[in-house]
Every structure is written in C-alpha cells, then in structure tokens.
Motif scaffolding. Structure first.
Motif, short mmCIF file in Angstrom:
data_model
loop_
_atom_site.label_atom_id
_atom_site.label_comp_id
_atom_site.label_asym_id
_atom_site.label_seq_id
_atom_site.Cartn_x
_atom_site.Cartn_y
_atom_site.Cartn_z
N PRO A 133 19.78 -30.83 -25.10
CA PRO A 133 20.34 -31.99 -24.41
C PRO A 133 21.77 -31.75 -23.92
O PRO A 133 22.55 -31.04 -24.57
N ASP A 161 24.23 -33.80 -23.86
CA ASP A 161 25.20 -34.37 -24.80
C ASP A 161 25.60 -33.35 -25.87
O ASP A 161 26.77 -33.29 -26.27
N ASP A 162 24.64 -32.56 -26.32
CA ASP A 162 24.94 -31.54 -27.33
C ASP A 162 25.87 -30.47 -26.77
O ASP A 162 26.74 -29.96 -27.46
N VAL A 165 28.13 -30.89 -24.35
CA VAL A 165 29.46 -31.48 -24.21
C VAL A 165 30.12 -31.62 -25.57
O VAL A 165 31.33 -31.41 -25.72
N ALA A 166 29.35 -31.94 -26.60
CA ALA A 166 29.90 -32.19 -27.94
C ALA A 166 30.51 -30.96 -28.60
O ALA A 166 31.36 -31.10 -29.47
#
Length: 135
Positions: A79, A81-82, A84-85
């Motif tokens: 994903p 989001d992962d 970016v995190a």
C-alpha cells in the motif's frame, strides 16, 4: 498443424495448472504457502520430465512472462500509505539495499558465467521482491 494461438495456450496450461495445484494444496497444508508448494511442484515436474526437454523448453517464454507478471503483482500488494510511513531514512535504506543486492546478484551471476539477460531478471526480482520473485 496447430495454430500459433493453440500452441501458446498449451504452453500456458502447464504453469497455470501447477499454480492451481499449489493453491489447492496450500489450503490442505495451512503451514505451506502457495509459493512454497509451487516451488516443490515445479521441482517435481521439471525433474519428472527430464526425458522431455522439448516440453520444458517450450515453457520458457510463458514462464518468463508469468514470472514478470508475478513480480509486478507482488509489488502492487504494497500500500502507498506504508511507503509514505517509512519516511526518508527508511527510503534511503531501501534504495541502498536494493542497489547493493542488485549489484551483488549481477556480480555473482557474472562470476558463474550465466546469461546476462537471465542474471538481470533474477537480480532485479531478488533485489525488489526477495526470494519470492525467484520462485
């Protein structure tokens, strides 16, 4: 004589059948992932057909296509989001790891006198996806 489409479909049938067998067996053997089962099924089929090298040779093009498709599909499971995190520090570590793994794989392949195109494919798959891409 078979048409080109019929030959292509017959070449794709064996790897697809092996994948379906691997998926089915992994449901019966919950500790064995489909990847592990597919590796075992592939090893058994390849060794059982040593007298039919022509059949195995005919699978090369389909296997190459399916390997590339599999690597791309594995990458899509991550994903955004992962990504970016992890932040910049994590990103740098990932880039360095991929570059070092790719370079080391290419170097080992050259030392083993393997085909450069094959080595590049394996090195890219291994550096991006790890051992899962080599299956």
């Amino acid at each position: 004589m078979l048409s080109r489409t019929a030959v292509r479909r017959s070449q794709e049938a064996l790897p697809v059948a092996a994948a379906l067998v691997a998926l089915a067996l992994s449901t019966v053997l919950p500790l064995a992932s489909p990847l592990l089962v597919a590796l075992v099924v592939g090893a058994i089929v390849a060794n059982a057909l040593t007298h039919r090298r022509d059949l195995l040779k005919a699978q090369e093009e389909s296997a190459k296509l399916m390997l590339r498709l599999g690597v791309a599909l594995l990458g899509l499971r991550l994903p955004l989001d992962d990504i970016v995190a992890i932040g910049w520090a994590g990103f740098v570590i990932i880039v360095v790891t991929v570059v070092v793994t790719f370079a080391a794989s290419r170097w080992l392949g050259a030392r083993a006198s393997l085909d450069p195109g094959f080595v590049t494919l394996i090195a890219m798959g291994f550096s991006i996806c790890g051992a899962a891409a080599i299956a």
